[in-house]
Design an enzyme around this catalytic site. Structure first.
Site, mmCIF file in Angstrom:
data_model
loop_
_atom_site.group_PDB
_atom_site.id
_atom_site.type_symbol
_atom_site.label_atom_id
_atom_site.label_comp_id
_atom_site.label_asym_id
_atom_site.label_seq_id
_atom_site.Cartn_x
_atom_site.Cartn_y
_atom_site.Cartn_z
ATOM 1 C CB CYS A 131 -0.928 -0.014 1.221
ATOM 2 S SG CYS A 131 -2.142 1.329 1.218
ATOM 3 C CB CYS A 132 3.826 2.253 2.001
ATOM 4 S SG CYS A 132 3.171 2.522 3.656
ATOM 5 C CB CYS A 161 -1.357 2.935 8.816
ATOM 6 S SG CYS A 161 -1.935 1.748 7.585
ATOM 7 C CB CYS A 211 5.988 5.107 4.309
ATOM 8 S SG CYS A 211 7.069 6.428 3.731
#
Length: 236
Positions: free
Chosen positions: A121-122, A205, A228
Site C-alpha cells: 500500500c505504501c 495506519c 513507509c
C-alpha cells in the site's frame, strides 16, 4: 566543448556532509539550494513537526517547490493544515501528488490494501508517486530527525539517495528544540496533535501515542513495519 559547456564535476556528498555536520539548519538548506539551483525540492507530510522545516525553507527561498503526497487515506485535518501552513508561510510552490488512478484500480480497487499488505500500500500510494514527483530534481530536502526512532539515529545531514542527494537539515534537532522553535515563531500546530497524535500518516495506519512511547509508535501499530519506504531501497 568549451569550459562553459562541460557538466559540473560530481558532487562529493561525503565531503559535503562532513562540512555541514556542525552547520545550523538554515545553513544546510541554503547550501542545498546553492548546490542544486532550480533542481531541488522539499518533501513534506505536513505533519506535527513539519512547520519547523517549512518555516526555515520560507526564510531561505519561499519559492522552493514543496512536494506533498495525498495518498487518498489522509486525515482531513492534514489536508486543511497543508493549506493553512502554506498560506501562513507564503510558500508559493506547494505541489500535491496522488497515486496513479490506473494503478489504484488495478492493485487496490477496494481500498483495503493497507490492511492486507501495508508495504504494498505504501509503495502504491507513497513511494511511486514520490518517485514521479521527484523526477525533475537532483536533490531533495526532508524533515527526518535522529531522535524520532531507532531506525533514524544515524542519519546524515547530506546523503546519497540513488541518483539524488538528500538533505536532512533537522537531523540533530530534538523534540524540545522543535517545540521551542514553534513557540518562538508562533507556528500553528497540526490539529490532531492535541488529541495525542505525535506522528501522523494515513488515517488507517495511525494511532495515538501514549506518554513515554517512541514518537512513531503510533505508526503501523502492532506490525514490524516502521517506515513507509520512501527513505529506503534503491532510492527515488
Amino acid at each position: 566543448m568549451n569550459a562553459l559547456d562541460r557538466p559540473p564535476p560530481p558532487l562529493d556528498v561525503a565531503a559535503l556532509d562532513a562540512r555541514l555536520q556542525q552547520a545550523a539548519p538554515l545553513e544546510i538548506i541554503a547550501a542545498g539550494i546553492a548546490a542544486f539551483p532550480g533542481r531541488i525540492a522539499a518533501v513534506s507530510s505536513f505533519g506535527t513537526e513539519s512547520a519547523v522545516l517549512l518555516h526555515m525553507i520560507a526564510q531561505v527561498d519561499r519559492a522552493t517547490p514543496v512536494l506533498f503526497l495525498d495518498t487518498g487515506h489522509l486525515f482531513e485535518e492534514t489536508l486543511a493544515y497543508r493549506d493553512t501552513l502554506a498560506a501562513r508561510l507564503g510558500l508559493t510552490q506547494v505541489q500535491t501528488f496522488s497515486p496513479d488512478p490506473a494503478a489504484l484500480a488495478a492493485r487496490d480497487a477496494e481500498s483495503g490494501l493497507w490492511a492486507e499488505d501495508p508495504d504494498a500500500c505504501c509503495a502504491l500510494r507513497k513511494v511511486e508517486p514520490l518517485a514521479r514527483a521527484l523526477g525533475p530534481y537532483g536533490a531533495w530536502i526532508n524533515g527526518r530527525k535522529r531522535y524520532q526512532a531507532a531506525t533514524r539515529t544515524a542519519i546524515a545531514v547530506a546523503e546519497q539517495d540513488g541518483d539524488r542527494v538528500k538533505f536532512n537539515p533537522l537531523a540533530a534537532m530534538g523534540r524540545e528544540q522543535l517545540l521551542a522553535y514553534m513557540d518562538t515563531h508562533d507556528l500553528p500546530r497540526h490539529p490532531l496533535e492535541k488529541h495525542g497524535f505525535a506522528s501522523i500518516g494515513c488515517m488507517p495506519c495511525t494511532t495515538r501515542v501514549k506518554p513515554g512511547e517512541d514518537p512513531r509508535a503510533g505508526r503501523w501499530r502492532g506490525k514490524a513495519k516502521t517506515e513507509c519506504g520512501i527513505h529506503f531501497g534503491d532510492g527515488i
